[in-house]
Design an enzyme around this catalytic site. Structure first.
Site, mmCIF file in Angstrom:
data_model
loop_
_atom_site.group_PDB
_atom_site.id
_atom_site.type_symbol
_atom_site.label_atom_id
_atom_site.label_comp_id
_atom_site.label_asym_id
_atom_site.label_seq_id
_atom_site.Cartn_x
_atom_site.Cartn_y
_atom_site.Cartn_z
ATOM 1 N N TYR A 29 0.829 -1.220 0.000
ATOM 2 C CA TYR A 29 0.000 0.000 0.000
ATOM 3 C C TYR A 29 0.856 1.259 0.000
ATOM 4 O O TYR A 29 0.505 2.247 -0.651
ATOM 5 C CB TYR A 29 -0.972 -0.014 1.190
ATOM 6 C CG TYR A 29 -2.167 -0.883 0.891
ATOM 7 C CD1 TYR A 29 -3.170 -0.452 0.026
ATOM 8 C CD2 TYR A 29 -2.274 -2.152 1.424
ATOM 9 C CE1 TYR A 29 -4.247 -1.255 -0.285
ATOM 10 C CE2 TYR A 29 -3.350 -2.969 1.128
ATOM 11 C CZ TYR A 29 -4.331 -2.509 0.272
ATOM 12 O OH TYR A 29 -5.395 -3.307 -0.043
ATOM 13 N N ASN A 67 -11.869 3.660 -6.945
ATOM 14 C CA ASN A 67 -10.435 3.929 -6.827
ATOM 15 C C ASN A 67 -10.121 4.603 -5.505
ATOM 16 O O ASN A 67 -10.843 5.483 -5.041
ATOM 17 C CB ASN A 67 -9.960 4.803 -7.993
ATOM 18 C CG ASN A 67 -10.160 4.090 -9.316
ATOM 19 O OD1 ASN A 67 -10.303 2.868 -9.334
ATOM 20 N ND2 ASN A 67 -10.192 4.831 -10.406
ATOM 21 N N HIS A 80 -14.549 2.623 -2.081
ATOM 22 C CA HIS A 80 -13.587 1.688 -1.474
ATOM 23 C C HIS A 80 -12.563 2.414 -0.602
ATOM 24 O O HIS A 80 -11.472 1.917 -0.385
ATOM 25 C CB HIS A 80 -12.886 0.858 -2.557
ATOM 26 C CG HIS A 80 -13.807 -0.076 -3.276
ATOM 27 N ND1 HIS A 80 -13.417 -0.881 -4.322
ATOM 28 C CD2 HIS A 80 -15.127 -0.346 -3.083
ATOM 29 C CE1 HIS A 80 -14.454 -1.599 -4.750
ATOM 30 N NE2 HIS A 80 -15.506 -1.270 -4.023
ATOM 31 N N GLY A 96 -13.720 1.795 -16.853
ATOM 32 C CA GLY A 96 -12.526 1.155 -16.305
ATOM 33 C C GLY A 96 -12.738 0.237 -15.133
ATOM 34 O O GLY A 96 -11.873 0.150 -14.272
ATOM 35 N N ASN A 127 -14.430 0.758 -21.776
ATOM 36 C CA ASN A 127 -13.446 -0.228 -21.301
ATOM 37 C C ASN A 127 -12.834 -0.891 -22.539
ATOM 38 O O ASN A 127 -13.572 -1.354 -23.405
ATOM 39 C CB ASN A 127 -14.156 -1.289 -20.420
ATOM 40 C CG ASN A 127 -13.165 -2.131 -19.618
ATOM 41 O OD1 ASN A 127 -12.120 -2.539 -20.139
ATOM 42 N ND2 ASN A 127 -13.513 -2.400 -18.373
#
Ligand code: APR
Length: 263
Positions: free
Chosen positions: A68, A107, A124, A206, A232
């Site tokens: 991360y 994202n 998220h 995406g 996409n």
């Protein structure tokens, strides 16, 4: 017969209430690798599910923490691309004619914000906020101080040590992202649902559409009457259910679709 690009431009011109649902492919054109396309270096041997869980962090905190921190360093080293900028400009345009555009993203980076979008819903969570795994208190952490470089390759023996929580005795800092098995942040998720129920156009860009519940959001908009437009380069489960599918990248398709409207 209008082609798909003409249909996309027409939908964009007519729309007054837009929801943009973005996934990792939105950031790919800025140089951030997606989760399910090939990973780099050490990480290509791991599936996202093996890194993005509390169990993975507890059993190997150094490795998950390093992954991360590396992603945060990488994100801080790149810039939003023209597609991010056009989404920001489209939001301002719609606000000026009493319409609205909501960005709800899977994202965990801040590229939409840096591209000019306001009030981005981070379904998220965020890579740039940290809190304690145990006491849950927020804590400041600057990944730049780790010395990790965006192009760095890792070996098992050169990962970082996980960082102790400054508030409690026992915990480690973790990134503010949603791991597999965790709930989505309720306010962001509910705000996205409310916007989808009122939308006349949903742009899905995406995302592989493999992670629930975010993957169900386009259908919620479609069921409520919105047109669905997918961007996409690789078709997904959504592609043949979408009203328009553009087999192209975010940086190509978004400016092309909005050229007549915003320029
Ligand atoms: N432009 C648009 N889409 C692209 C581009 C591009 N330049 N490059 C790749 N894509 C597409 C891929 O074809 C793929 O369908 O982006 C998608 C990326 O899929 P994933 O890596 O699965 O990303 P995402 O759908 O956002 O993943 C969802 O999974 O690991 C978790 O929490 C993590 O938020 C993430 C979630």
């Amino acid at each position: 017969m209008p082609n798909d690009w003409d249909k996309a431009s027409q939908l964009a011109r007519q729309a007054r209430s837009v929801v943009v649902l973005s996934g990792a492919g939105m950031s790919a054109d800025s140089g951030v690798p997606t989760f399910r396309d090939a990973q780099s270096g050490l990480w290509e041997r791991f599936k996202p599910e093996q890194l993005a869980t509390e169990d993975a962090f507890r059993s190997n905190p150094s490795m998950v923490w390093t992954w991360y921190v590396w992603r945060a360093v990488l994100v801080n080293s790149v810039e939003p691309h023209i597609g991010h900028n056009y989404i920001g400009a489209w939001q301002r345009y719609l606000a000026g004619i009493e319409g609205s555009l909501t960005v709800a993203t899977q994202n965990v980076d801040d590229l939409h914000e840096r591209g000019g979008a306001q009030k981005v819903l981070h379904l998220h969570g965020s890579l740039h906020q940290y809190h304690c795994l145990d006491c849950h208190k927020a804590a400041a952490f600057d990944p730049a101080h780790t010395g990790i470089r965006p192009d760095q390759q890792f070996h098992r023996d050169n990962v970082l040590s996980a960082v102790d929580c400054p508030h409690c005795d026992s915990g480690l800092l973790r990134p503010g992202v949603v791991w597999f098995g965790e709930s989505l942040p309720e306010p962001a998720f509910q705000t996205a649902i409310d916007a989808l129920r009122k939308a006349d156009l949903v742009v899905v860009v995406g995302s592989s559409g493999l992670v629930q519940p975010s993957a169900s959001l386009p259908f919620l908009g479609q069921d409520a009457g919105a047109a669905v437009l997918e961007i996409n380069p690789t078709p997904t489960e959504l592609s043949n259910k979408a009203d328009v599918y553009l087999g192209s990248t975010a940086a190509m398709a978004i400016p092309e679709m909005l050229a007549g409207l915003l320029t």
